[in-house]
Design a protein around this motif. Structure first.
Motif, PDB file in Angstrom:
ATOM      1  N   CYS A 182       0.841  -1.208   0.000  1.00  0.00           N
ATOM      2  CA  CYS A 182       0.000   0.000   0.000  1.00  0.00           C
ATOM      3  C   CYS A 182       0.873   1.254   0.000  1.00  0.00           C
ATOM      4  O   CYS A 182       1.568   1.525   0.978  1.00  0.00           O
ATOM      5  CB  CYS A 182      -0.914  -0.046   1.227  1.00  0.00           C
ATOM      6  N   GLY A 183       0.838   2.010  -1.093  1.00  0.00           N
ATOM      7  CA  GLY A 183       1.631   3.231  -1.199  1.00  0.00           C
ATOM      8  C   GLY A 183       1.357   4.245  -0.094  1.00  0.00           C
ATOM      9  O   GLY A 183       2.301   4.744   0.532  1.00  0.00           O
ATOM     10  N   PHE A 190       2.992   6.922   4.954  1.00  0.00           N
ATOM     11  CA  PHE A 190       2.590   7.335   6.297  1.00  0.00           C
ATOM     12  C   PHE A 190       3.512   6.760   7.375  1.00  0.00           C
ATOM     13  O   PHE A 190       3.623   7.316   8.470  1.00  0.00           O
ATOM     14  CB  PHE A 190       1.139   6.890   6.544  1.00  0.00           C
ATOM     15  N   ALA A 191       4.196   5.688   7.079  1.00  0.00           N
ATOM     16  CA  ALA A 191       5.024   4.993   8.074  1.00  0.00           C
ATOM     17  C   ALA A 191       6.022   5.907   8.790  1.00  0.00           C
ATOM     18  O   ALA A 191       6.130   5.841  10.019  1.00  0.00           O
ATOM     19  CB  ALA A 191       5.735   3.793   7.442  1.00  0.00           C
ATOM     20  N   PRO A 192       6.765   6.774   8.096  1.00  0.00           N
ATOM     21  CA  PRO A 192       7.702   7.639   8.818  1.00  0.00           C
ATOM     22  C   PRO A 192       7.010   8.623   9.771  1.00  0.00           C
ATOM     23  O   PRO A 192       7.528   8.929  10.836  1.00  0.00           O
ATOM     24  CB  PRO A 192       8.452   8.390   7.715  1.00  0.00           C
ATOM     25  N   PRO A 219      -4.309   2.868   4.872  1.00  0.00           N
ATOM     26  CA  PRO A 219      -4.115   2.661   6.299  1.00  0.00           C
ATOM     27  C   PRO A 219      -5.352   3.060   7.094  1.00  0.00           C
ATOM     28  O   PRO A 219      -6.085   3.969   6.712  1.00  0.00           O
ATOM     29  CB  PRO A 219      -2.947   3.593   6.635  1.00  0.00           C
ATOM     30  N   THR A 220      -5.565   2.365   8.193  1.00  0.00           N
ATOM     31  CA  THR A 220      -6.605   2.704   9.153  1.00  0.00           C
ATOM     32  C   THR A 220      -5.970   2.752  10.527  1.00  0.00           C
ATOM     33  O   THR A 220      -5.232   1.843  10.900  1.00  0.00           O
ATOM     34  CB  THR A 220      -7.756   1.671   9.135  1.00  0.00           C
ATOM     35  N   LEU A 221      -6.250   3.820  11.252  1.00  0.00           N
ATOM     36  CA  LEU A 221      -5.793   3.961  12.629  1.00  0.00           C
ATOM     37  C   LEU A 221      -6.953   3.667  13.564  1.00  0.00           C
ATOM     38  O   LEU A 221      -8.056   4.165  13.352  1.00  0.00           O
ATOM     39  CB  LEU A 221      -5.309   5.387  12.900  1.00  0.00           C
ATOM     40  N   GLY A 278      -7.172   6.423   6.200  1.00  0.00           N
ATOM     41  CA  GLY A 278      -6.392   7.295   5.334  1.00  0.00           C
ATOM     42  C   GLY A 278      -5.135   7.791   6.020  1.00  0.00           C
ATOM     43  O   GLY A 278      -5.067   7.890   7.245  1.00  0.00           O
ATOM     44  N   ALA A 279      -4.134   8.095   5.206  1.00  0.00           N
ATOM     45  CA  ALA A 279      -2.863   8.599   5.725  1.00  0.00           C
ATOM     46  C   ALA A 279      -3.032  10.033   6.216  1.00  0.00           C
ATOM     47  O   ALA A 279      -3.815  10.803   5.656  1.00  0.00           O
ATOM     48  CB  ALA A 279      -1.794   8.533   4.640  1.00  0.00           C
ATOM     49  N   LEU A 280      -2.301  10.369   7.260  1.00  0.00           N
ATOM     50  CA  LEU A 280      -2.353  11.704   7.847  1.00  0.00           C
ATOM     51  C   LEU A 280      -0.966  12.321   7.859  1.00  0.00           C
ATOM     52  O   LEU A 280       0.035  11.607   7.880  1.00  0.00           O
ATOM     53  CB  LEU A 280      -2.853  11.615   9.303  1.00  0.00           C
ATOM     54  N   ASN A 281      -0.904  13.644   7.890  1.00  0.00           N
ATOM     55  CA  ASN A 281       0.382  14.286   8.123  1.00  0.00           C
ATOM     56  C   ASN A 281       0.578  14.388   9.637  1.00  0.00           C
ATOM     57  O   ASN A 281      -0.321  14.028  10.413  1.00  0.00           O
ATOM     58  CB  ASN A 281       0.489  15.640   7.409  1.00  0.00           C
ATOM     59  N   ALA A 282       1.724  14.873  10.087  1.00  0.00           N
ATOM     60  CA  ALA A 282       2.039  14.893  11.514  1.00  0.00           C
ATOM     61  C   ALA A 282       1.028  15.713  12.317  1.00  0.00           C
ATOM     62  O   ALA A 282       0.601  15.295  13.401  1.00  0.00           O
ATOM     63  CB  ALA A 282       3.450  15.418  11.733  1.00  0.00           C
TER      64      ALA A 282
END
Length: 146
Positions: A68-69, A74-76, A112-114, A128-132
């Protein structure tokens, strides 16, 4: 003096830590390894219930997959958040490809799901991916509900 019950991510032992000392890098009373290391913990079927369903700390789980791109991007952000948010909560990652039963248990339909868990009970979810900044906002709102 209040204390927190914190499961060891290495051996699963429950550790009672004075709340005001949780940020002082406590070690497990059984295996002597660090209870927090500033990195997200990898969850599997073998350790999920011991880490995410016991103890007093909320656990923020990133459900992801290696193909998943957006998950990889989002991983970092998630990894960096672990060093900032521990010991207020534990951050963990769950590879939905390697752990399909756990993904099914939580009804993961997109990644991604949190999911923020408190003693195994879901208290917040975000897909969905989030920024910091967005991640910090999500965490603060979820902790307010915890």
């Amino acid at each position: 003096m209040s204390s927190l019950t914190i499961p060891c991510p290495h051996c699963g032992a429950l550790n009672r830590v004075p709340a005001e000392r949780a940020g002082e890098h406590p070690n497990c009373g059984r295996c002597a390894k660090a209870l927090f290391d500033g990195h997200p913990l990898a969850l599997t079927e073998a350790n999920f219930d011991a880490v995410a369903c016991r103890g007093d700390l909320p656990v923020l789980v990133d459900f992801w997959a290696p193909w998943c791109g957006p998950c990889v991007g989002f991983a970092p952000v998630f990894a960096q958040a672990a060093s900032k948010l521990e010991p207020r909560l534990r951050l963990a990652k769950l590879d939905t490809e390697a752990q399909p039963k756990l993904a099914q248990r939580f009804g993961i339909r997109s990644i991604p799901t949190l999911i923020m868990l408190k003693q195994g009970r879901e208290i917040a979810r975000q897909s969905g991916a989030l920024n910091a900044a967005q991640l910090q906002q999500f965490v603060e709102a979820a902790l307010a509900r915890a």
